[in-house]
Scaffold this motif. Sequence first.
Motif, PDB file in Angstrom:
ATOM      1  N   ARG A  59      -3.327   2.874   5.838  1.00  0.00           N
ATOM      2  CA  ARG A  59      -2.610   1.654   5.498  1.00  0.00           C
ATOM      3  C   ARG A  59      -3.085   0.542   6.422  1.00  0.00           C
ATOM      4  O   ARG A  59      -3.426   0.793   7.577  1.00  0.00           O
ATOM      5  CB  ARG A  59      -1.116   1.885   5.691  1.00  0.00           C
ATOM      6  CG  ARG A  59      -0.218   0.778   5.355  1.00  0.00           C
ATOM      7  CD  ARG A  59       0.191   0.616   3.906  1.00  0.00           C
ATOM      8  NE  ARG A  59       0.456   1.843   3.186  1.00  0.00           N
ATOM      9  CZ  ARG A  59       0.096   2.015   1.908  1.00  0.00           C
ATOM     10  NH1 ARG A  59      -0.521   1.079   1.249  1.00  0.00           N
ATOM     11  NH2 ARG A  59       0.366   3.137   1.289  1.00  0.00           N
ATOM     12  N   ASP A  72       1.883  -5.765   3.533  1.00  0.00           N
ATOM     13  CA  ASP A  72       0.928  -4.686   3.336  1.00  0.00           C
ATOM     14  C   ASP A  72      -0.361  -5.312   2.801  1.00  0.00           C
ATOM     15  O   ASP A  72      -0.369  -5.910   1.731  1.00  0.00           O
ATOM     16  CB  ASP A  72       1.493  -3.674   2.351  1.00  0.00           C
ATOM     17  CG  ASP A  72       0.582  -2.481   2.120  1.00  0.00           C
ATOM     18  OD1 ASP A  72      -0.563  -2.488   2.615  1.00  0.00           O
ATOM     19  OD2 ASP A  72       1.012  -1.547   1.441  1.00  0.00           O
ATOM     20  N   THR A  74      -3.221  -3.492   2.446  1.00  0.00           N
ATOM     21  CA  THR A  74      -4.101  -2.372   2.103  1.00  0.00           C
ATOM     22  C   THR A  74      -4.930  -2.662   0.861  1.00  0.00           C
ATOM     23  O   THR A  74      -6.149  -2.481   0.862  1.00  0.00           O
ATOM     24  CB  THR A  74      -3.275  -1.093   1.914  1.00  0.00           C
ATOM     25  OG1 THR A  74      -2.470  -0.883   3.073  1.00  0.00           O
ATOM     26  CG2 THR A  74      -4.160   0.113   1.696  1.00  0.00           C
ATOM     27  N   GLY A  75      -4.304  -3.102  -0.214  1.00  0.00           N
ATOM     28  CA  GLY A  75      -5.031  -3.375  -1.457  1.00  0.00           C
ATOM     29  C   GLY A  75      -6.027  -4.500  -1.313  1.00  0.00           C
ATOM     30  O   GLY A  75      -7.152  -4.420  -1.818  1.00  0.00           O
ATOM     31  N   ALA A  78      -8.956  -3.136   0.630  1.00  0.00           N
ATOM     32  CA  ALA A  78      -9.713  -2.202  -0.212  1.00  0.00           C
ATOM     33  C   ALA A  78     -10.575  -2.964  -1.213  1.00  0.00           C
ATOM     34  O   ALA A  78     -11.743  -2.610  -1.437  1.00  0.00           O
ATOM     35  CB  ALA A  78      -8.762  -1.249  -0.930  1.00  0.00           C
ATOM     36  N   PHE A  99     -10.339   5.934   0.204  1.00  0.00           N
ATOM     37  CA  PHE A  99      -9.389   4.878   0.557  1.00  0.00           C
ATOM     38  C   PHE A  99      -9.494   3.727  -0.431  1.00  0.00           C
ATOM     39  O   PHE A  99      -8.492   3.224  -0.934  1.00  0.00           O
ATOM     40  CB  PHE A  99      -9.650   4.400   1.990  1.00  0.00           C
ATOM     41  CG  PHE A  99      -8.877   3.180   2.377  1.00  0.00           C
ATOM     42  CD1 PHE A  99      -7.553   3.271   2.773  1.00  0.00           C
ATOM     43  CD2 PHE A  99      -9.475   1.925   2.353  1.00  0.00           C
ATOM     44  CE1 PHE A  99      -6.827   2.128   3.125  1.00  0.00           C
ATOM     45  CE2 PHE A  99      -8.760   0.784   2.707  1.00  0.00           C
ATOM     46  CZ  PHE A  99      -7.438   0.895   3.093  1.00  0.00           C
ATOM     47  N   ALA A 102      -8.261   4.719  -3.940  1.00  0.00           N
ATOM     48  CA  ALA A 102      -6.802   4.893  -3.989  1.00  0.00           C
ATOM     49  C   ALA A 102      -6.053   3.572  -3.887  1.00  0.00           C
ATOM     50  O   ALA A 102      -4.918   3.476  -4.368  1.00  0.00           O
ATOM     51  CB  ALA A 102      -6.357   5.821  -2.862  1.00  0.00           C
ATOM     52  N   ASN A 103      -6.660   2.542  -3.297  1.00  0.00           N
ATOM     53  CA  ASN A 103      -5.916   1.324  -2.988  1.00  0.00           C
ATOM     54  C   ASN A 103      -6.432   0.043  -3.620  1.00  0.00           C
ATOM     55  O   ASN A 103      -5.734  -0.974  -3.577  1.00  0.00           O
ATOM     56  CB  ASN A 103      -5.862   1.140  -1.462  1.00  0.00           C
ATOM     57  CG  ASN A 103      -5.104   2.252  -0.806  1.00  0.00           C
ATOM     58  OD1 ASN A 103      -3.892   2.367  -0.967  1.00  0.00           O
ATOM     59  ND2 ASN A 103      -5.805   3.106  -0.073  1.00  0.00           N
ATOM     60  N   SER A 105      -7.285  -2.827  -6.287  1.00  0.00           N
ATOM     61  CA  SER A 105      -6.516  -3.288  -7.443  1.00  0.00           C
ATOM     62  C   SER A 105      -7.307  -3.200  -8.745  1.00  0.00           C
ATOM     63  O   SER A 105      -6.749  -3.338  -9.812  1.00  0.00           O
ATOM     64  CB  SER A 105      -6.041  -4.726  -7.222  1.00  0.00           C
ATOM     65  OG  SER A 105      -7.151  -5.599  -7.148  1.00  0.00           O
TER      66      SER A 105
END
Length: 120
Positions: A59, A72, A74-75, A78, A99, A102-103, A105
């Motif tokens: 994260r 957050d 994270t996205g 990523a 990573f 998974a994150n 968009s």
Amino acid sequence: MRQSPSIVPLDRLDRDIYLVLEDFGAHAGCAWRETDEQDTDRDTVIRDLLSGQYAYPVRIVALNAIEGWSRDATGNIADALAERAARERLDLTPALEAFVQANASRPFTLQLALPLRGAA
């Protein structure tokens, strides 16, 4: 009662700060990585992720203490990693690729340059 001035200079906090939560495995668990103050900006965190400074990021949180917000990120990070890897044709470690997948968009695809048979 008179209030004492802060010993922390405000200009050091008046910026966006990015912190990375990393998974150190089953025995150690997850922890926020210790990072030098000057290495907590967005570009440096992305560069450190790509260079392998973080093996298993989980994260990423962005905050600005002066403005009084945190979120957050994270996205967002990523997505930036996926864009940079595609643009610069970078190889991501399996953990970093997981990573991103998974994150991010949007779907992460990287076209690999494969040599053609018979081409000189």
